[in-house]
Write an enzyme that holds these catalytic residues in place. Sequence first.
Site, mmCIF file in Angstrom:
data_model
loop_
_atom_site.group_PDB
_atom_site.id
_atom_site.type_symbol
_atom_site.label_atom_id
_atom_site.label_comp_id
_atom_site.label_asym_id
_atom_site.label_seq_id
_atom_site.Cartn_x
_atom_site.Cartn_y
_atom_site.Cartn_z
ATOM 1 N N ILE A 13 45.217 34.599 39.459
ATOM 2 C CA ILE A 13 45.696 33.407 39.398
ATOM 3 C C ILE A 13 46.430 33.963 37.789
ATOM 4 O O ILE A 13 47.107 33.332 37.270
ATOM 5 C CB ILE A 13 44.640 32.633 38.943
ATOM 6 C CG1 ILE A 13 45.240 31.014 38.934
ATOM 7 C CG2 ILE A 13 43.894 32.245 37.645
ATOM 8 C CD1 ILE A 13 46.477 31.058 40.387
ATOM 9 N N SER A 35 38.733 41.123 29.515
ATOM 10 C CA SER A 35 38.891 41.750 30.963
ATOM 11 C C SER A 35 38.474 42.991 30.606
ATOM 12 O O SER A 35 38.709 44.069 30.643
ATOM 13 C CB SER A 35 40.239 41.897 31.688
ATOM 14 O OG SER A 35 39.997 41.130 33.009
ATOM 15 N N ARG A 36 37.458 43.584 31.963
ATOM 16 C CA ARG A 36 36.405 44.423 32.084
ATOM 17 C C ARG A 36 36.927 45.515 32.343
ATOM 18 O O ARG A 36 37.209 46.525 31.915
ATOM 19 C CB ARG A 36 35.045 43.896 32.610
ATOM 20 C CG ARG A 36 34.293 43.335 32.437
ATOM 21 C CD ARG A 36 32.967 42.814 33.265
ATOM 22 N NE ARG A 36 33.735 42.391 34.456
ATOM 23 C CZ ARG A 36 33.504 41.965 35.546
ATOM 24 N NH1 ARG A 36 32.051 42.349 35.835
ATOM 25 N NH2 ARG A 36 34.029 41.352 36.829
ATOM 26 N N LYS A 89 40.225 25.613 36.794
ATOM 27 C CA LYS A 89 39.987 24.569 38.029
ATOM 28 C C LYS A 89 38.592 25.244 38.509
ATOM 29 O O LYS A 89 38.666 25.974 39.054
ATOM 30 C CB LYS A 89 40.866 23.658 38.489
ATOM 31 C CG LYS A 89 41.753 24.238 40.026
ATOM 32 C CD LYS A 89 41.571 25.694 39.952
ATOM 33 C CE LYS A 89 40.575 24.651 41.519
ATOM 34 N NZ LYS A 89 40.324 26.437 42.142
ATOM 35 N N ASP A 167 35.750 25.020 46.559
ATOM 36 C CA ASP A 167 37.207 25.850 45.345
ATOM 37 C C ASP A 167 38.566 24.809 45.753
ATOM 38 O O ASP A 167 39.224 24.956 45.011
ATOM 39 C CB ASP A 167 37.196 27.132 45.092
ATOM 40 C CG ASP A 167 38.270 27.671 44.524
ATOM 41 O OD1 ASP A 167 37.815 27.960 43.245
ATOM 42 O OD2 ASP A 167 39.349 28.487 45.257
HETATM 43 P P1 NAP Z 1 39.133 36.517 40.098
HETATM 44 O O1 NAP Z 1 40.831 37.565 41.050
HETATM 45 O O2 NAP Z 1 37.808 36.926 41.287
HETATM 46 O O3 NAP Z 1 39.012 37.003 38.986
HETATM 47 C C1 NAP Z 1 39.654 36.785 38.276
HETATM 48 C C2 NAP Z 1 39.049 38.019 36.882
HETATM 49 O O4 NAP Z 1 38.070 37.604 36.405
HETATM 50 C C3 NAP Z 1 38.849 38.978 37.088
HETATM 51 O O5 NAP Z 1 39.884 40.382 37.513
HETATM 52 C C4 NAP Z 1 37.553 39.245 36.731
HETATM 53 O O6 NAP Z 1 38.338 40.478 35.580
HETATM 54 C C5 NAP Z 1 37.207 38.597 35.791
HETATM 55 N N1 NAP Z 1 35.285 37.835 35.897
HETATM 56 C C6 NAP Z 1 34.697 38.260 34.465
HETATM 57 N N2 NAP Z 1 33.683 38.036 35.582
HETATM 58 C C7 NAP Z 1 33.660 38.037 36.695
HETATM 59 C C8 NAP Z 1 32.783 38.646 38.003
HETATM 60 N N3 NAP Z 1 31.128 37.693 37.502
HETATM 61 N N4 NAP Z 1 32.905 37.590 39.369
HETATM 62 C C9 NAP Z 1 34.389 37.683 39.569
HETATM 63 N N5 NAP Z 1 35.203 38.187 37.937
HETATM 64 C C10 NAP Z 1 34.962 38.046 36.541
HETATM 65 O O7 NAP Z 1 39.622 34.964 40.634
HETATM 66 P P2 NAP Z 1 41.031 34.227 40.162
HETATM 67 O O8 NAP Z 1 41.685 33.895 41.424
HETATM 68 O O9 NAP Z 1 42.057 34.627 39.273
HETATM 69 O O10 NAP Z 1 39.718 32.856 40.134
HETATM 70 C C11 NAP Z 1 39.893 32.459 38.787
HETATM 71 C C12 NAP Z 1 39.733 31.272 38.641
HETATM 72 O O11 NAP Z 1 40.703 31.071 39.043
HETATM 73 C C13 NAP Z 1 38.674 29.680 39.618
HETATM 74 O O12 NAP Z 1 38.088 29.152 39.053
HETATM 75 C C14 NAP Z 1 39.888 29.845 40.497
HETATM 76 O O13 NAP Z 1 39.444 28.290 41.404
HETATM 77 C C15 NAP Z 1 40.913 29.262 39.731
HETATM 78 N N6 NAP Z 1 42.636 29.309 40.300
HETATM 79 C C16 NAP Z 1 42.451 30.269 41.595
HETATM 80 C C17 NAP Z 1 43.934 30.220 42.286
HETATM 81 C C18 NAP Z 1 44.336 31.187 42.988
HETATM 82 O O14 NAP Z 1 44.861 31.429 43.745
HETATM 83 N N7 NAP Z 1 43.289 32.486 43.484
HETATM 84 C C19 NAP Z 1 44.320 29.613 41.718
HETATM 85 C C20 NAP Z 1 44.232 28.455 40.911
HETATM 86 C C21 NAP Z 1 42.929 28.107 40.352
HETATM 87 P P3 NAP Z 1 38.229 41.617 34.769
HETATM 88 O O15 NAP Z 1 36.748 42.180 36.142
HETATM 89 O O16 NAP Z 1 38.610 42.137 34.548
HETATM 90 O O17 NAP Z 1 36.550 41.448 34.088
#
Ligand code: NAP
Length: 307
Positions: A13, A35-36, A89, A167
């Site tokens: 996101i 970010s890690r 969110k 989610d």
């Molecule tokens: P994601 O890509 O899986 O995770 C975002 C980043 O968080 C990862 O790349 C990771 O970066 C970091 N991170 C830190 N601790 C983590 C852990 N324990 N497990 C996994 N990643 C971790 O997730 P996302 O889809 O962007 O979603 C993040 C948030 O945005 C959620 O709350 C989701 O509901 C919300 N959101 C997502 C979307 C969508 O379409 N995906 C849409 C709207 C809102 P590093 O490894 O570099 O630290």
Amino acid sequence: MSYRIALVGIGKIARDQHIPAIAESGEFELAATASRSASVEGVNAYRTLPELLAAEPEVPCISLCTPPQVRYADARAALEAGRHVMLEKPPGATLSEVHDLAALAASRGLTLFTTWHSRHAAAVSAARSWLSEHEIDRIRISWREDVRHWHPGQDWVWEPGGLGVFDPGINALSVLTAILPRRIHLAEAVLDFPENRATPVAAELTFHDPRGAEVTASFDWLHPGEPEWDIHLHAGGAEAVLREGGARFLVGGTEVASGPDREYPGLYARFAELLAAGESEVDLAPLTHVADAFTIGLRRSAPLFDW
Ligand code: NAP
């Protein structure tokens, strides 16, 4: 003048929405990331938020895009370091951790913004106005998508606190709670948990409305093909539907409102308004309905889930 802002969690996101929204905003400038395993070219990068906070005292705003299970510690550290905070969110893994953050922000005179991006979809305000002018008979949410397409390999959604089908479902609840002119509460829920996962893959919700309207929601995360993100409204003898996650509003089959996707620019514009006013915006209504579903929901066993 623009606010210097740091992004935490450079994942899906952050790349799809936050970075472009900040880049086009005249009100924010991306100054650092934490970010890690990822970074943004030309922007100061740190592995953790505590490192960033120590090294970047002149960055007043932090936007957290990490999964909800790991958000609280970072949000608390940012507020303790005197920074304003914007949360993706859902705003946290539990209600009480967000209450704690809200109290901390208030005690320090800082802005805390719990974002609900779907509320900024193009036709949501048209649906709210329409509902406010009609006696509501029935609302039926149908939120169905393919988790393998929209969240490929994101294991955190299946871990405790990852919410599973809630989610995406919480986006529907964020719209519902924004367009309804009154409060409702969850009366019944049925949740289907894959035997090998900690969060549900499907959910059926029935709400109690003090004025007697029938309000239900059906969430499914194994829906093949095109997603269905619809809220059907029956009010004053007329039928309407808020389609495509809030992008289009149709009354009696005729489109009355629609627009391009400006959800994240809308969130950053709102954050700027809150900063200028010295206010917070913390709305836990959508997460409260989800917490209630986990509290009173009947739990059924569903087939094993694997990517
Ligand atoms: P994601 O890509 O899986 O995770 C975002 C980043 O968080 C990862 O790349 C990771 O970066 C970091 N991170 C830190 N601790 C983590 C852990 N324990 N497990 C996994 N990643 C971790 O997730 P996302 O889809 O962007 O979603 C993040 C948030 O945005 C959620 O709350 C989701 O509901 C919300 N959101 C997502 C979307 C969508 O379409 N995906 C849409 C709207 C809102 P590093 O490894 O570099 O630290």
